[in-house]
Scaffold this active site. Sequence first.
Site, PDB file in Angstrom:
ATOM      1  CG  HIS A  99      -1.874   1.101   1.305  1.00 52.85           C
ATOM      2  ND1 HIS A  99      -1.528   2.347   1.771  1.00 52.85           N
ATOM      3  CD2 HIS A  99      -3.179   1.175   0.937  1.00 52.85           C
ATOM      4  CE1 HIS A  99      -2.589   3.141   1.685  1.00 52.85           C
ATOM      5  NE2 HIS A  99      -3.599   2.459   1.187  1.00 52.85           N
ATOM      6  CG  ASP A 149      -8.188   4.239  -0.678  1.00 53.28           C
ATOM      7  OD1 ASP A 149      -7.962   3.951   0.507  1.00 53.28           O
ATOM      8  OD2 ASP A 149      -7.358   4.809  -1.406  1.00 53.28           O
TER       9      ASP A 149
END
Length: 337
Positions: A176, A299
């Site tokens: 990430h 997200d």
Amino acid sequence: MTFRRIAVEEAFVTPEIMAQWYVVLAGRNVEPGFAKMGESILAQTPANKPLDDRLLDIGAARIAHMDQVGIDMQIISLTSPGVQVFEAALATRLAAESNDALAEAVRAHPTRFAGLAAIAPQDPAAAAKEIERAVQKLGLKGLIVNSHTMGEYLDAAKFRPIFEAAQALDMPIYLHPREPAASWVTPYLDYALWFAGWGFAAETGLHAMRLIMSGLFDRFPKLKIVLGHMGEGIPFWLQRIDNRYLLEVKIGACEKLPKLPSEYFLENFVITTSGVTSMPALRLSLDVLGVDRILFAADFPYEDDAEAVRFMDGASVTEEERRKIYETNACRVFKLA
Ligand code: CA
């Protein structure tokens, strides 16, 4: 056609990790990128309060929101930069505690939540043990690593215990974003280029390319790396990456690997749609990678997940492709029921 909408890059934080970020930010020698985070998205301001409240909740309010938006399941992970800005012992303890908290939320809502375990790369041996605990005791489905750890990248030999454990236990690693490392962040510090519009993808794409070019996937051929944000730019560049790699080998600029960079990308990576609602970007990814390597992500709470659902519901793909992106691929990669 019926399918579940599974979103695979959805964030949370624990109160103690948040509190420890402010301790780091108040100290000396703060990494410049992280300092920018402290001045903006991590600042304790009324504007950021709703975001913090959403990050801190892994219970009823999150599920009510998911119901409203039409998300059936979230795969939840500790938000960036997680524990990677702390000294090793604190990072190791807080990673374990956050994994306990996440596992408890998953146990309470097993059809709505699944989780990825945080690890502290600062202590690779402890991280390897935590990976084992995350699978065997906590039932978590993969790992989250927020790119560099104090400027170090995971291709370094000292991090091999992490990959040994991840491969042995079949745990995918979600690589990430975070801000570029201190060694190269300076030109990113202007115009918010360090942030998610450009710097995050530059940093994470670089990290993924380091993993490929270091030969990591010859050592660990079964590793699965997940990249968000439609592959952090790599699918767009893949043909050129191969093309220039062949020249780089020829001129002696890099080692020859057993496979082309694109072959490692296709075999060892999958990507997610997090934060991208562009049909041209999805089309290119489908053409370059194929539908089996693309997973849906929203997200939350940083992006508008209602918009992500509207985009994916209306995307110009076949119903079979939509089902794979929303559900089937996530079930395969993260071994969901
Ligand atoms: Ca994210």
